[in-house]
Scaffold this active site. Structure first.
Site, PDB file in Angstrom:
ATOM      1  N   GLY A  37       0.164  13.396   0.095  1.00 27.50           N
ATOM      2  CA  GLY A  37       0.845  13.876   1.298  1.00 27.50           C
ATOM      3  C   GLY A  37       2.261  13.359   1.361  1.00 27.50           C
ATOM      4  N   SER A  39       5.698  11.389   2.577  1.00 29.40           N
ATOM      5  CA  SER A  39       5.981  10.018   2.986  1.00 29.40           C
ATOM      6  C   SER A  39       5.848   9.935   4.503  1.00 29.40           C
ATOM      7  CB  SER A  39       7.406   9.637   2.563  1.00 29.40           C
ATOM      8  OG  SER A  39       7.741   8.350   3.009  1.00 29.40           O
ATOM      9  N   THR A  45      -2.137   3.946   5.173  1.00 29.12           N
ATOM     10  CA  THR A  45      -2.975   3.550   6.314  1.00 29.12           C
ATOM     11  C   THR A  45      -4.419   3.944   6.065  1.00 29.12           C
ATOM     12  OG1 THR A  45      -1.133   3.746   7.872  1.00 29.12           O
ATOM     13  CG2 THR A  45      -3.365   3.872   8.785  1.00 29.12           C
ATOM     14  N   ILE A 110       2.374   9.974  -2.993  1.00 31.31           N
ATOM     15  CA  ILE A 110       2.887  11.281  -2.582  1.00 31.31           C
ATOM     16  C   ILE A 110       2.422  12.329  -3.577  1.00 31.31           C
ATOM     17  CG2 ILE A 110       4.958  12.695  -2.299  1.00 31.31           C
ATOM     18  CD1 ILE A 110       6.402  10.179  -1.304  1.00 31.31           C
ATOM     19  N   SER A 111       2.530  12.027  -4.871  1.00 32.27           N
ATOM     20  CA  SER A 111       2.105  12.926  -5.963  1.00 32.27           C
ATOM     21  C   SER A 111       2.408  14.382  -5.625  1.00 32.27           C
ATOM     22  CB  SER A 111       0.624  12.723  -6.280  1.00 32.27           C
ATOM     23  OG  SER A 111      -0.179  12.623  -5.134  1.00 32.27           O
TER      24      SER A 111
END
Length: 263
Positions: A37, A39, A45, A110-111
């Site tokens: 997802g 940043s 979290t 992040i990928s």
């Protein structure tokens, strides 16, 4: 004897203790949970909350955090497209080793490139990667406005000040598919209307044409291509973000249903 990449005359050494034996010792099935997802979307979290929840249940996991890995294993890599690809390849190989060791590996990155994530999934057999069953993708589908409001690392603020290359904000509209086709993207399948992010652009695809609505932050230096068929999608409900515990609970429930948390 084999040749792999630039390595020649190498042999695979089998271990006297196999993965199934290690899983039996740990009373769990190993897998990779890959959290992807933007940043600020909540990947770290969720990864930390999930790891803690699994620990309290007696399951052994390990978190591979993108930033942490850049302090050591990937410290020689930057954020160019080829560096990002190599970054994800290395993490995929490490995740594969953790899964082979019998652990539940939680990768939080992040990928942004779909092909790189798919390459990692292909490293594991059909049921160890969680976007692909043993390799499962968890998509943190949070709106850009929310991620920028959070800005936990101050990257959006730097981008708005023009201090980070590749983070742009502007607005354009295209109603012609031919014009829109000049901007490469990989749309979701089997959807009449769907909004998605790719190449820094947010598109809305409908039978009447394609509207390019917003250009915004989609990763750090590159576009973000969301998973097409993720196992778990975490997003706001009625404009409210789920709590860390609720997000972790959703993933734990999935793992339980799939038989990964054995005792």
């Amino acid at each position: 004897m084999s040749t792999v990449g630039n390595s020649t005359n190498i042999f695979w050494q089998e271990s006297p203790v196999g993965k199934l034996e290690r899983q039996k010792l740990l009373h769990q099935k190993s897998c990779v949970v890959w959290i992807t997802g933007l940043s600020g979307s909540g990947k770290s979290t969720l990864a930390c909350s999930l790891s803690r929840e699994l620990f309290t249940r007696g399951n052994l996991s390990y978190v591979l955090d993108g930033d942490n890995l850049r302090h050591g294993l990937n410290q020689d890599l930057g954020f160019k497209a080829e560096d990002r690809t190599e970054n994800i390849r290395r993490v995929g190989e490490v995740a594969k080793l953790f899964a082979d060791a019998g652990l539940i590996c939680i990768a939080s990155l992040i990928s942004p490139y779909r092909k790189d994530r798919d390459s990692c999934r292909a490293m594991l057999p059909d049921a160890n990667f969680i976007e692909a069953k043993p390799f499962s993708f968890v998509f943190m589908n949070m709106p850009l406005t929310l991620c920028e409001e959070r800005d936990p690392k101050g990257l959006y603020k730097l981008a708005r000040a023009g201090k980070i290359k590749g983070l742009i904000d502007c607005l354009r509209t295209f109603v012609d598919r031919k014009i829109a086709s000049l901007f490469p993207f990989s749309p979701p399948t089997n959807n009449n209307m769907h909004t998605y992010m790719s190449n820094g652009l947010s598109f809305k695809d409908s039978n009447k044409g394609i509207v390019l609505c917003i250009i915004g932050f989609t990763g750090i230096d590159d576009p973000y291509e969301p998973p097409l068929n993720c196992e778990i999608e975490i997003k706001q409900k009625a404009g409210v973000c789920p709590t860390p515990g609720a997000m972790a609970g959703e993933v734990v429930t999935y793992l339980e249903e799939k038989g990964y948390l054995q005792h």
